[in-house]
Motif scaffolding. Structure first.
Motif, short mmCIF file in Angstrom:
data_model
loop_
_atom_site.label_atom_id
_atom_site.label_comp_id
_atom_site.label_asym_id
_atom_site.label_seq_id
_atom_site.Cartn_x
_atom_site.Cartn_y
_atom_site.Cartn_z
N LEU A 167 47.87 -10.79 -1.36
CA LEU A 167 48.11 -12.40 -0.14
C LEU A 167 48.00 -12.11 0.66
O LEU A 167 47.39 -12.93 1.44
N GLU A 168 48.46 -10.70 1.41
CA GLU A 168 48.53 -10.11 2.75
C GLU A 168 46.69 -9.47 3.36
O GLU A 168 46.69 -10.10 4.31
N LEU A 169 46.02 -9.80 2.32
CA LEU A 169 44.57 -9.23 2.47
C LEU A 169 44.10 -10.76 3.10
O LEU A 169 42.88 -10.51 3.88
N VAL A 170 44.76 -11.26 2.28
CA VAL A 170 44.17 -13.31 2.76
C VAL A 170 44.73 -13.87 3.93
O VAL A 170 44.78 -15.30 4.13
N GLY A 171 45.97 -13.19 4.65
CA GLY A 171 46.43 -13.33 5.89
C GLY A 171 48.10 -14.50 5.58
O GLY A 171 48.59 -15.47 6.74
N VAL A 172 48.40 -14.25 4.09
CA VAL A 172 49.81 -14.92 3.77
C VAL A 172 50.29 -14.47 3.61
O VAL A 172 50.77 -13.05 2.86
N ASP A 173 51.90 -14.28 4.14
CA ASP A 173 53.16 -13.61 4.29
C ASP A 173 54.14 -13.75 3.79
O ASP A 173 55.13 -13.50 4.14
N ALA A 174 54.18 -15.20 2.89
CA ALA A 174 55.22 -15.58 2.75
C ALA A 174 56.02 -15.03 1.58
O ALA A 174 57.09 -14.49 1.81
N ILE A 175 55.52 -13.79 0.44
CA ILE A 175 55.77 -12.33 0.04
C ILE A 175 57.05 -11.41 1.12
O ILE A 175 57.49 -11.20 0.41
N GLU A 176 56.31 -10.52 1.97
CA GLU A 176 56.93 -10.60 2.91
C GLU A 176 57.70 -10.90 3.27
O GLU A 176 58.59 -9.52 3.69
N ARG A 177 57.76 -11.66 3.66
CA ARG A 177 59.38 -12.20 4.66
C ARG A 177 60.25 -11.82 3.74
O ARG A 177 61.51 -11.80 3.90
N ILE A 178 59.70 -12.28 2.22
CA ILE A 178 60.83 -12.07 1.26
C ILE A 178 61.61 -10.86 1.15
O ILE A 178 62.93 -10.39 0.58
N LEU A 179 60.50 -9.74 1.10
CA LEU A 179 60.60 -8.39 0.32
C LEU A 179 61.14 -7.83 1.74
O LEU A 179 61.88 -6.94 1.86
N ARG A 180 61.33 -8.50 3.10
CA ARG A 180 61.95 -7.94 4.14
C ARG A 180 63.47 -8.47 4.33
O ARG A 180 64.32 -8.02 5.26
N SER A 181 64.12 -9.24 3.30
CA SER A 181 65.18 -9.83 4.00
C SER A 181 65.91 -9.17 2.72
O SER A 181 65.86 -9.38 1.22
N ASP A 182 67.05 -8.31 2.95
CA ASP A 182 67.85 -7.66 2.17
C ASP A 182 68.97 -8.96 1.70
O ASP A 182 68.87 -8.60 -0.28
N ARG A 183 69.44 -10.06 1.96
CA ARG A 183 70.21 -11.08 1.35
C ARG A 183 68.86 -11.32 0.02
O ARG A 183 69.07 -11.61 -1.18
N LEU A 184 67.88 -11.90 0.42
CA LEU A 184 66.95 -12.87 -0.76
C LEU A 184 66.85 -11.44 -1.84
O LEU A 184 66.35 -11.73 -2.73
N ARG A 185 66.63 -9.71 -1.99
CA ARG A 185 66.39 -9.38 -2.64
C ARG A 185 67.55 -8.79 -3.52
O ARG A 185 67.27 -9.10 -5.00
N PHE A 186 68.67 -9.48 -2.72
CA PHE A 186 70.20 -8.66 -3.72
C PHE A 186 69.74 -10.80 -4.67
O PHE A 186 70.31 -10.08 -5.85
N VAL A 187 69.77 -11.74 -3.92
CA VAL A 187 69.72 -13.17 -5.03
C VAL A 187 68.61 -12.73 -5.73
O VAL A 187 69.07 -13.85 -7.16
N LEU A 188 67.43 -12.57 -5.56
CA LEU A 188 66.71 -12.38 -6.89
C LEU A 188 66.39 -11.56 -7.89
O LEU A 188 66.66 -11.40 -8.87
N SER A 189 67.03 -10.37 -7.20
CA SER A 189 67.94 -8.88 -8.64
C SER A 189 68.70 -9.52 -9.37
O SER A 189 68.50 -9.17 -10.92
N GLY A 190 69.75 -10.47 -8.62
CA GLY A 190 70.70 -10.82 -9.52
C GLY A 190 70.37 -11.87 -10.33
O GLY A 190 70.81 -11.68 -11.60
N GLY A 191 69.44 -12.79 -9.83
CA GLY A 191 68.83 -13.69 -11.05
C GLY A 191 67.74 -13.64 -11.78
O GLY A 191 68.76 -13.58 -12.91
N VAL A 192 67.56 -12.61 -11.90
CA VAL A 192 66.17 -12.24 -12.66
C VAL A 192 66.78 -11.48 -13.77
O VAL A 192 66.74 -11.81 -14.91
N LEU A 193 68.11 -10.24 -12.98
CA LEU A 193 68.55 -9.72 -14.13
C LEU A 193 69.44 -10.67 -15.03
O LEU A 193 69.12 -10.83 -16.06
N GLY A 194 70.39 -11.67 -15.20
CA GLY A 194 70.88 -12.73 -15.59
C GLY A 194 70.51 -13.52 -16.89
O GLY A 194 70.41 -14.33 -17.72
N LEU A 195 68.65 -13.92 -15.98
CA LEU A 195 67.48 -14.43 -16.58
C LEU A 195 67.28 -13.46 -17.56
O LEU A 195 66.66 -13.73 -19.06
#
Length: 588
Positions: A167-195
């Motif tokens: 997505l960065e190739l077409v100028g969309v950085d929504a996922i990149e913002r998620i990756l830069r957030s420690d809080r979201l990384r922890f939340v996503l990892s925990g949620g994916v583990l439970g799922l």
């Protein structure tokens, strides 16, 4: 299927995903709060240990147990687990230092792993808590579920990283913002583990440990063959070099642990599921019988290391692990030799030894097995009894890693210490970085080696000089190599080294160049050419024999000839050292 039955998997996914996400968020918040003066270190440690153990156990139990019961099981494990880790935190001035002590955290997490199957069987209530079949099934199911869930987390983040790049190739950085957030990384990892754990439970009839157990059984004859070759070769090879350090002990312990796993996999939960073929069953029995030999060798290797260097927390942990493995090995061998019902006896031993392992892990976190206190007392005793001059004491670890016991040990060492040891203790206390301390200690060691080398190195011809400045900037490897050669004496007691001055290269004064001849570990003479450039930097080169076209390989007698003056500086295009019929010249 009723509507309620159809909704059950969805509810479990939501429950476990939500629990994992909330746990991830809470763990992130606690990580951010570390060091906050408004949050006492002990409260931080208890909160982290309690939340971490509760989430891990509750997620593991959910599915096999109703969600509410799984939460109760998580609480039942988390409270004592957090208190035990908090108890271990009392060994430090700030309890949160436990977070940086892997020897404590490893044992704590192993205790959680071992106790969870017992909790599952107890809360399910269908079998006794010591029933081997139920515990075996619970342990392997939990292992497979968690293993695949963590694998899924890895794949999830890989896909997310690839998606961010695309997505960065077409100028969309929504996922990149998620990756830069420690809080979201922890939340996503925990949620994916439970799922993932919820989905694994839904597919439990298709995803079972049976495949892993069958594959492990295929490895049993391979490991048995390797162990038999090892045991046959051991009397011929001898034990020389086997106990040179921790690595051989770790290899032996890993082999024993693998063998125990393979024997348990072969015997399975009960006789109906165990290996049935006579060949594989016989191989399993033989493997169980020979296990005490590598296990005893591992214990011996650690004992020799401790005898030479004293206790440290790492060696204590290795000794504890080796002792448990030896107990397994001896139990397996005794059961395998006991008669027809040997398989059932091994299963019984597995349950008992798992309980013993849980008890030892808990004791490791209490003052009864305070590794820091025991290690500090051991190192202090080594110094007081003359077992060491202090140069090999783990002073930096005592000052920074071993908590209050380590610092108290340093205080006692400093009482009555000589000037050299007092200096090293002060440096250990005042140097926050281990690498900086070791670098300074290395410099001191090199200076001591250089001073000793200047004192013991004979110089030829008579009247030539050799001083400490000649070793300035010479790499420590060469200094130690030459000093080791000097320490290997000739048959007449003279040092196994000599420095020969001469005009080996034209235009360079003899006082600025030399050949160093020394004995290697095989009592053969080796040589290095040394000169100092005009800027003072050393020029070190290999020496070769132009007559043979190779590096010279001379007996110790050639060194004695040089010491006796029976050598000459002879022409060879450049000047060379003639000794014993060989011609030694510096390389280019």
């Amino acid at each position: 299927m009723t509507r309620t039955g159809q909704d059950a998997p969805i509810r479990l996914r939501l429950a476990l995903g939500g629990l994992g996400a909330l746990a991830g968020l809470a763990l992130w918040a606690l990580g951010e709060a570390k060091g906050n003066p408004q949050l006492p270190p002990m409260l931080w440690l208890l909160s982290l240990a309690g939340l971490g153990s509760f989430a891990a156990v509750a997620l593991a139990l959910s599915g096999p147990l109703r969600f509410a019961v799984a939460l109760l099981g998580g609480v039942a494990v988390a409270v004592p687990a957090a208190l035990l880790l908090g108890w271990a935190g009392l060994r430090f001035d700030a309890a949160d230092e436990v977070a940086g002590r892997p020897e404590l955290l490893t044992v704590w997490m192993l205790m959680l792993f071992l106790v969870t199957p017992f909790v599952l069987v107890r809360l399910r209530g269908r079998e006794p808590v010591t029933d081997h079949a139920a515990l075996f099934e619970a342990a392997w199911n939990l292992t497979v579920r968690y293993g695949l869930a963590w694998l899924f987390i890895g794949l999830f983040w890989l896909v997310l990283l690839l998606s961010a790049g695309l997505l960065e190739l077409v100028g969309v950085d929504a996922i990149e913002r998620i990756l830069r957030s420690d809080r979201l990384r922890f939340v996503l990892s925990g949620g994916v583990l439970g799922l993932a754990l919820a989905v694994m439970h839904e597919l439990r009839k298709r995803i079972s440990p049976d495949l892993a157990l069958r594959l492990l059984r295929l490895l049993l004859p391979v490991l048995l063959t390797v162990l038999l070759v090892f045991l046959v070769a051991l009397p011929f090879r001898g034990l020389t070099g086997l106990f040179g350090g921790v690595s051989p002990a770790a290899t032996l312990m890993g082999t024993v642990a693998a063998a125990i796993t393979l024997v348990s996999a072969a015997l399975d939960r009960d006789e109906a599921n165990a290996v049935a073929t006579s060949g594989l069953r016989g191989a399993t029995r033989v493997l169980a019988v020979i296990l005490p030999v590598p296990a005893a060798l591992a214990v011996w290797a650690i004992a020799l290391r401790v005898h030479a260097h004293g206790w440290t927390p790492d060696r204590l942990l290795a000794a504890l692990a080796a002792g448990v493995l030896l107990a397994y090995a001896l139990s397996y061998a005794a059961c395998a030799l006991s008669g027809r019902r040997w398989t059932g006896r091994i299963r019984t031993c597995n349950v008992a030894l798992a309980g013993v392992s849980i008890l030892l892990a808990a004791l490791w976190l209490t003052p009864a097995l305070d590794a820091f206190r025991i290690s500090a007392a051991s190192q202090l005793a080594r110094h007081q009894t003359g077992g060491t001059d202090g140069t090999d004491l783990p002073l930096w670890h005592m000052a920074h890693d071993w908590g209050r016991a380590g610092r108290a040990g340093l205080d006692r060492l400093a009482t009555g210490a000589d000037l050299a040891l007092a200096k090293r203790i002060a440096e250990a206390r005042n140097t926050p970085s281990r690498s900086s301390y070791e670098s300074a200690a290395e410099d001191d060691s090199v200076q001591q080696d250089a001073a000793e080398l200047v004192e013991v190195m004979p110089v030829r011809p008579q009247g030539a000089s050799f001083a400490g400045r000649d070793l300035d900037q010479v790499p420590p490897f060469y200094v130690r190599q030459w000093l080791d050669g000097c320490r290997r004496q000739l048959s007449d007691g003279r040092p196994g080294c000599v420095l020969v001055r001469g005009n080996f290269r034209p235009g360079i004064p003899a006082a600025q160049q030399a050949m160093v001849l020394f004995l290697d570990s095989g009592q053969r003479v080796r040589a290095t050419y040394l000169r100092h450039r005009p800027d003072g930097d050393p020029d070190l080169r290999a020496v070769f024999d132009p007559q043979e076209g190779s590096v010279p390989d001379l007996p110790a007698g050639a060194l004695a000839q040089v010491l006796d003056g029976e050598s000459d500086v002879v022409p060879s295009g450049v000047r060379a050292l003639g000794v014993g019929g060989a011609v030694l010249m510096p390389g280019f």
